[in-house]
Write an enzyme that holds these catalytic residues in place. Structure first.
Site, short mmCIF file in Angstrom:
data_model
loop_
_atom_site.label_atom_id
_atom_site.label_comp_id
_atom_site.label_asym_id
_atom_site.label_seq_id
_atom_site.Cartn_x
_atom_site.Cartn_y
_atom_site.Cartn_z
N CYS A 1 27.97 43.60 59.33
CA CYS A 1 26.96 44.65 59.30
C CYS A 1 26.49 44.97 60.73
O CYS A 1 27.25 45.50 61.52
CB CYS A 1 25.82 44.28 58.36
SG CYS A 1 24.76 45.67 57.93
N HIS B 1 28.58 43.23 53.49
CA HIS B 1 28.20 41.81 53.58
C HIS B 1 29.12 40.97 52.71
O HIS B 1 28.91 40.90 51.49
CB HIS B 1 26.75 41.63 53.12
CG HIS B 1 25.74 42.16 54.08
ND1 HIS B 1 25.19 41.40 55.08
CD2 HIS B 1 25.21 43.40 54.22
CE1 HIS B 1 24.34 42.13 55.79
NE2 HIS B 1 24.34 43.35 55.28
N GLU C 1 29.14 37.86 52.35
CA GLU C 1 28.35 36.78 51.73
C GLU C 1 27.57 37.24 50.51
O GLU C 1 27.03 36.43 49.76
CB GLU C 1 27.41 36.13 52.77
CG GLU C 1 26.20 36.93 53.15
CD GLU C 1 26.43 38.07 54.14
OE1 GLU C 1 25.43 38.65 54.59
OE2 GLU C 1 27.60 38.40 54.45
#
EC number: 4.3.2.10
Length: 197
Positions: A74, A176, A178
């Protein structure tokens, strides 16, 4: 050990936990010596370009000398660019030639937030096992404009923008990993495997 660089942004816990889930040993740090000794480095996301680049510039000689795989997420990907127009015009790290700009009002709601699909534009080891059309999670108002030669995936949000970039040892994702479920974990596992080589 993978160093997650702490330059005063959020999201450090979720990226470190996700990397640990796929078998990585991680250290969240701003210590130049630890970063220098890492076998891989992550520039995490969520934060303002100006304050992040100011902190990175304090250890610029160390990060410029890194030859290990570096993953930008990001904001981390945006820091790779030549410059950003977020809150003014600021010089980036210039690892991937490009400019970070705000989505135009014509795209509709900004920030671009939520799940969207990847369109893989070229083969890249970091995307092994990931297919075009798979969903990943985004939260951003700015995106990187760069040459197609550096783009490994695009995403459509009123305009086609680069959602993944790669140049030499620099890999960046606007989304993202994650927060992107199994697809995101696969990408992080690929990064860990690249680091281990």
């Amino acid at each position: 050990m993978i160093a997650i660089v702490n330059y005063g942004v959020g999201n450090l816990k979720s990226i470190s936990k996700a990397l640990e889930t796929v078998g990585a040993k991680v250290s969240v740090t701003s210590d130049p010596e630890k970063i220098k000794c890492a076998s891989g480095v992550v520039f995490p996301g969520v934060g303002a370009f100006k304050s992040a680049i100011e902190k990175l510039n304090l250890i610029r000689d160390v990060i410029d000398s890194l030859e290990v795989p570096i993953l930008g997420i990001c904001l981390g990907m945006q820091l790779f660019a030549t410059e950003s127009t977020e809150g003014g015009v600021y010089r980036g790290l210039d690892y991937i030639p490009g400019r970070v700009v705000r989505f135009p009002p014509s795209v509709g709601k900004v920030p671009h937030m939520g799940w969207n699909t990847l369109k893989i534009t070229r083969e890249a080891e970091i995307l092994d096992g990931v297919e075009s059309g798979e969903f990943v999670y985004f939260v951003h108002s700015y995106y990187m404009q760069t040459d197609d030669e550096f783009v490994i995936s695009k995403t459509d949000y009123g305009i086609d923008f680069p959602s993944g970039v790669e140049r030499e040892n620099y890999i960046g994702f606007q989304f993202h990993p994650e927060k992107s479920g199994k697809v995101g974990l696969r990408i992080l596992e690929n990064f860990v495997n690249i680091v281990k080589r």
